[in-house]
Design a protein around this motif. Structure first.
Motif, PDB file in Angstrom:
ATOM      1  N   LEU A 158      20.860 101.458  84.277  1.00 28.35           N
ATOM      2  CA  LEU A 158      19.866 101.096  83.151  1.00 28.35           C
ATOM      3  C   LEU A 158      19.943 101.771  81.977  1.00 28.35           C
ATOM      4  O   LEU A 158      20.100 101.471  80.702  1.00 28.35           O
ATOM      5  CB  LEU A 158      18.584 100.716  83.800  1.00 28.35           C
ATOM      6  N   ASN A 159      20.030 103.065  82.202  1.00 23.51           N
ATOM      7  CA  ASN A 159      20.043 104.231  80.814  1.00 23.51           C
ATOM      8  C   ASN A 159      21.324 104.021  80.114  1.00 23.51           C
ATOM      9  O   ASN A 159      21.458 104.220  79.008  1.00 23.51           O
ATOM     10  CB  ASN A 159      19.660 105.578  81.544  1.00 23.51           C
ATOM     11  N   LYS A 160      22.445 103.800  80.988  1.00 24.97           N
ATOM     12  CA  LYS A 160      23.729 103.751  80.227  1.00 24.97           C
ATOM     13  C   LYS A 160      23.747 102.534  79.675  1.00 24.97           C
ATOM     14  O   LYS A 160      24.438 102.531  78.555  1.00 24.97           O
ATOM     15  CB  LYS A 160      24.622 103.674  81.657  1.00 24.97           C
ATOM     16  N   TYR A 161      23.322 101.183  79.909  1.00 27.75           N
ATOM     17  CA  TYR A 161      23.440 100.117  79.238  1.00 27.75           C
ATOM     18  C   TYR A 161      22.309  99.662  78.353  1.00 27.75           C
ATOM     19  O   TYR A 161      22.466  98.808  77.462  1.00 27.75           O
ATOM     20  CB  TYR A 161      23.765  98.928  79.951  1.00 27.75           C
ATOM     21  N   ASN A 162      21.047 100.347  78.791  1.00 30.80           N
ATOM     22  CA  ASN A 162      20.061  99.942  77.809  1.00 30.80           C
ATOM     23  C   ASN A 162      19.675  98.522  77.784  1.00 30.80           C
ATOM     24  O   ASN A 162      19.679  97.920  76.423  1.00 30.80           O
ATOM     25  CB  ASN A 162      20.030 100.802  76.701  1.00 30.80           C
ATOM     26  N   PRO A 163      19.812  97.680  78.658  1.00 24.71           N
ATOM     27  CA  PRO A 163      19.529  96.198  78.405  1.00 24.71           C
ATOM     28  C   PRO A 163      18.340  95.779  77.767  1.00 24.71           C
ATOM     29  O   PRO A 163      17.274  96.492  77.868  1.00 24.71           O
ATOM     30  CB  PRO A 163      19.624  95.513  79.978  1.00 24.71           C
ATOM     31  N   ASP A 164      18.277  94.693  76.917  1.00 25.86           N
ATOM     32  CA  ASP A 164      17.103  94.058  76.685  1.00 25.86           C
ATOM     33  C   ASP A 164      16.431  93.199  77.662  1.00 25.86           C
ATOM     34  O   ASP A 164      15.055  93.177  77.287  1.00 25.86           O
ATOM     35  CB  ASP A 164      17.338  92.823  75.266  1.00 25.86           C
ATOM     36  N   LEU A 165      17.057  92.839  78.357  1.00 23.61           N
ATOM     37  CA  LEU A 165      16.300  92.149  79.622  1.00 23.61           C
ATOM     38  C   LEU A 165      17.078  92.304  81.037  1.00 23.61           C
ATOM     39  O   LEU A 165      18.256  92.418  81.072  1.00 23.61           O
ATOM     40  CB  LEU A 165      16.381  90.558  79.054  1.00 23.61           C
ATOM     41  N   ILE A 166      16.324  92.287  82.027  1.00 23.09           N
ATOM     42  CA  ILE A 166      16.625  92.354  83.236  1.00 23.09           C
ATOM     43  C   ILE A 166      16.347  91.093  83.942  1.00 23.09           C
ATOM     44  O   ILE A 166      15.136  90.648  83.903  1.00 23.09           O
ATOM     45  CB  ILE A 166      16.202  93.763  84.195  1.00 23.09           C
ATOM     46  N   ILE A 167      17.292  90.547  84.667  1.00 27.67           N
ATOM     47  CA  ILE A 167      17.026  89.247  85.247  1.00 27.67           C
ATOM     48  C   ILE A 167      17.315  89.278  86.794  1.00 27.67           C
ATOM     49  O   ILE A 167      18.352  89.766  87.134  1.00 27.67           O
ATOM     50  CB  ILE A 167      18.020  87.946  84.781  1.00 27.67           C
ATOM     51  N   LEU A 168      16.275  89.026  87.505  1.00 31.84           N
ATOM     52  CA  LEU A 168      16.416  89.087  89.047  1.00 31.84           C
ATOM     53  C   LEU A 168      16.817  87.513  89.372  1.00 31.84           C
ATOM     54  O   LEU A 168      15.761  86.908  89.674  1.00 31.84           O
ATOM     55  CB  LEU A 168      15.060  89.299  89.609  1.00 31.84           C
ATOM     56  N   ALA A 169      17.950  87.464  89.637  1.00 33.39           N
ATOM     57  CA  ALA A 169      18.434  86.402  89.978  1.00 33.39           C
ATOM     58  C   ALA A 169      18.493  86.124  91.258  1.00 33.39           C
ATOM     59  O   ALA A 169      19.684  85.933  91.975  1.00 33.39           O
ATOM     60  CB  ALA A 169      19.807  85.906  89.279  1.00 33.39           C
ATOM     61  N   ARG A 170      17.355  85.769  92.215  1.00 33.88           N
ATOM     62  CA  ARG A 170      17.345  85.850  93.699  1.00 33.88           C
ATOM     63  C   ARG A 170      17.709  87.138  94.280  1.00 33.88           C
ATOM     64  O   ARG A 170      18.223  87.255  95.132  1.00 33.88           O
ATOM     65  CB  ARG A 170      18.034  84.690  94.178  1.00 33.88           C
ATOM     66  N   TYR A 171      17.088  88.227  93.465  1.00 34.17           N
ATOM     67  CA  TYR A 171      17.504  89.517  94.290  1.00 34.17           C
ATOM     68  C   TYR A 171      16.159  89.718  95.139  1.00 34.17           C
ATOM     69  O   TYR A 171      15.108  89.756  94.894  1.00 34.17           O
ATOM     70  CB  TYR A 171      17.187  90.532  92.931  1.00 34.17           C
ATOM     71  N   MET A 172      16.429  90.036  96.467  1.00 33.81           N
ATOM     72  CA  MET A 172      15.627  89.835  97.381  1.00 33.81           C
ATOM     73  C   MET A 172      15.260  91.286  97.851  1.00 33.81           C
ATOM     74  O   MET A 172      15.017  91.581  99.004  1.00 33.81           O
ATOM     75  CB  MET A 172      16.302  89.182  98.640  1.00 33.81           C
ATOM     76  N   GLN A 173      14.693  92.052  97.043  1.00 31.82           N
ATOM     77  CA  GLN A 173      14.301  93.461  97.105  1.00 31.82           C
ATOM     78  C   GLN A 173      12.875  93.808  96.019  1.00 31.82           C
ATOM     79  O   GLN A 173      13.196  93.075  95.015  1.00 31.82           O
ATOM     80  CB  GLN A 173      15.230  94.639  96.925  1.00 31.82           C
ATOM     81  N   ILE A 174      12.304  94.418  96.349  1.00 35.18           N
ATOM     82  CA  ILE A 174      10.956  94.696  95.468  1.00 35.18           C
ATOM     83  C   ILE A 174      11.567  95.937  94.585  1.00 35.18           C
ATOM     84  O   ILE A 174      11.838  96.972  95.187  1.00 35.18           O
ATOM     85  CB  ILE A 174       9.812  95.140  96.294  1.00 35.18           C
ATOM     86  N   LEU A 175      11.467  95.905  93.336  1.00 40.08           N
ATOM     87  CA  LEU A 175      11.765  96.924  92.445  1.00 40.08           C
ATOM     88  C   LEU A 175      10.816  98.165  92.372  1.00 40.08           C
ATOM     89  O   LEU A 175       9.652  97.876  92.871  1.00 40.08           O
ATOM     90  CB  LEU A 175      11.947  96.375  90.867  1.00 40.08           C
ATOM     91  N   GLU A 176      11.338  99.334  92.323  1.00 39.99           N
ATOM     92  CA  GLU A 176      10.560 100.402  92.250  1.00 39.99           C
ATOM     93  C   GLU A 176       9.553 100.597  91.004  1.00 39.99           C
ATOM     94  O   GLU A 176       9.905 100.083  89.966  1.00 39.99           O
ATOM     95  CB  GLU A 176      11.046 101.533  92.546  1.00 39.99           C
ATOM     96  N   ASP A 177       8.531 101.536  91.221  1.00 40.59           N
ATOM     97  CA  ASP A 177       7.652 101.509  89.963  1.00 40.59           C
ATOM     98  C   ASP A 177       8.140 101.809  88.628  1.00 40.59           C
ATOM     99  O   ASP A 177       7.897 101.425  87.645  1.00 40.59           O
ATOM    100  CB  ASP A 177       6.370 102.317  90.402  1.00 40.59           C
ATOM    101  N   LYS A 178       9.027 102.874  88.773  1.00 41.45           N
ATOM    102  CA  LYS A 178       9.415 103.557  87.577  1.00 41.45           C
ATOM    103  C   LYS A 178      10.555 102.202  86.657  1.00 41.45           C
ATOM    104  O   LYS A 178      10.524 102.276  85.486  1.00 41.45           O
ATOM    105  CB  LYS A 178      10.361 104.604  87.903  1.00 41.45           C
ATOM    106  N   VAL A 179      11.294 101.550  87.508  1.00 44.82           N
ATOM    107  CA  VAL A 179      12.054 100.566  86.765  1.00 44.82           C
ATOM    108  C   VAL A 179      11.337  99.645  86.252  1.00 44.82           C
ATOM    109  O   VAL A 179      11.360  99.343  84.795  1.00 44.82           O
ATOM    110  CB  VAL A 179      12.970  99.915  87.801  1.00 44.82           C
ATOM    111  N   ILE A 180      10.027  99.099  86.855  1.00 44.77           N
ATOM    112  CA  ILE A 180       9.146  98.143  86.450  1.00 44.77           C
ATOM    113  C   ILE A 180       8.408  98.887  85.044  1.00 44.77           C
ATOM    114  O   ILE A 180       8.277  98.080  83.887  1.00 44.77           O
ATOM    115  CB  ILE A 180       8.092  97.819  87.338  1.00 44.77           C
ATOM    116  N   SER A 181       7.952  99.946  85.073  1.00 49.13           N
ATOM    117  CA  SER A 181       7.210 100.731  84.144  1.00 49.13           C
ATOM    118  C   SER A 181       8.092 100.890  83.080  1.00 49.13           C
ATOM    119  O   SER A 181       7.969 100.841  81.670  1.00 49.13           O
ATOM    120  CB  SER A 181       6.623 102.083  84.393  1.00 49.13           C
ATOM    121  N   ASN A 182       9.573 101.400  82.957  1.00 51.28           N
ATOM    122  CA  ASN A 182      10.316 101.268  81.842  1.00 51.28           C
ATOM    123  C   ASN A 182      10.901 100.076  81.207  1.00 51.28           C
ATOM    124  O   ASN A 182      11.148 100.289  80.062  1.00 51.28           O
ATOM    125  CB  ASN A 182      11.683 102.123  82.614  1.00 51.28           C
ATOM    126  N   PHE A 183      10.563  98.863  81.725  1.00 47.64           N
ATOM    127  CA  PHE A 183      11.215  97.695  81.291  1.00 47.64           C
ATOM    128  C   PHE A 183       9.735  96.690  81.217  1.00 47.64           C
ATOM    129  O   PHE A 183      10.221  95.651  81.795  1.00 47.64           O
ATOM    130  CB  PHE A 183      12.571  97.169  82.093  1.00 47.64           C
TER     131      PHE A 183
END
Length: 283
Positions: A158-183
């Motif tokens: 994520l730091n490499k690409y710095n996306p404007d938006l992240i899309i969970l297209a049926r991603y069947m895992q719970i994201l960790e807190d730091k990813v959520i807070s950064n975006f």
């Protein structure tokens, strides 16, 4: 011609629109679209405006006038962005491919003005799709024992690409807190139920067991609460006792694709304002 979108939120007071539009007019700007909503119960004001200027110099003059005038006077929270801009997105997937294919198709046909920078998956199954469309693919397995390591690898990407938006297209895992807070408010999930009904896993099975007469899909921003973030878009289809679990899943796939694509489009067109755990969706 320089074209911009401005999103505004503040407490409702007399004169906001007058002062805002005057700041545009007095700096040689033109309003091409305006939409506003007042939440009378909580005295909140929301507005989306599309404006244009002949050159960047006029826009800079407006921006200075706006920040030192209406923003200070009304304590305005605002966001200004270019109207025509291809958002960079990253996509998270697991094994289901229907949403991924749909997003790629809508991107290739210019229905979605996005650039898919990368795909992350906890499984290797969909790598062939990424390879077919020359999209960088990162396989990051996730288990109870390696969650922190997986999060670090994701954050590096994520730091490499710095996306404007992240899309969970049926991603069947719970994201960790730091990813959520950064975006914050930049991660969109598609959940295969009409939330708040049947959050979490296996919602079609739960719907079948409950004997519901409709099933739905919900696209929402991701927060630390599982399937509890601000809702962007929802839709339903009717079912009956003749449908088994497999038919519910197949019917739901089409719904998931449509609801997710609508949510993505609303986000990239800057038609969403998030306040608390709700969204204001502009036309």
């Amino acid at each position: 011609m320089e074209k911009y979108i401005i999103l505004i939120f503040c407490k409702d007071k007399q004169g906001i629109i007058a002062d805002f539009t005057q700041s545009i007019y007095s700096n040689n700007g033109n309003i091409t679209y305006i939409d506003q909503y007042v939440d009378k119960e909580n005295n909140n004001f929301f507005m989306r405006t599309e404006i244009e200027f002949n050159n960047k110099s006029d826009f800079k003059k407006f921006n200075l006038f706006f920040v030192n005038g209406p923003v200070k006077k009304y304590n305005i929270n605002y966001d200004i962005s270019l109207k025509y801009y291809n958002s960079k997105v990253g996509i998270y997937v697991s094994k289901y491919n229907h949403c991924l294919y749909d997003i790629i198709s809508r991107t290739k046909s210019d229905e979605l003005q996005i650039e898919i920078s990368f795909i992350i998956s906890n499984h290797i199954d969909l790598k062939n799709i990424a390879d077919k469309f020359s999209i960088p693919f990162y396989h990051i397995p996730v288990s109870k024992s390696n969650k922190l390591d997986a999060e670090k690898k994701q954050l590096d990407i994520l730091n490499k690409y710095n996306p404007d938006l992240i899309i969970l297209a049926r991603y069947m895992q719970i994201l960790e807190d730091k990813v959520i807070s950064n975006f914050k408010n930049k991660i969109i999930n598609i959940h295969h139920s009409f939330l708040p009904a049947f959050p979490g896993g296996r919602p079609y099975h739960k719907a079948f067991e409950r004997g519901v007469k409709i099933i739905g899909a919900t696209s929402h921003y991701v927060t630390n609460e599982l399937d509890g973030g601000p809702i962007i878009e929802q839709d339903i289809i009717r079912i009956s006792h003749i449908h088994n679990i497999e038919s519910l899943i197949n019917k739901g796939k089409d719904l998931e694709k449509v609801v997710l694509s609508r949510a993505i489009k609303l986000h990239i067109e800057k038609k969403i304002l998030v306040h608390l755990n709700k969204t204001v969706i502009f036309n």
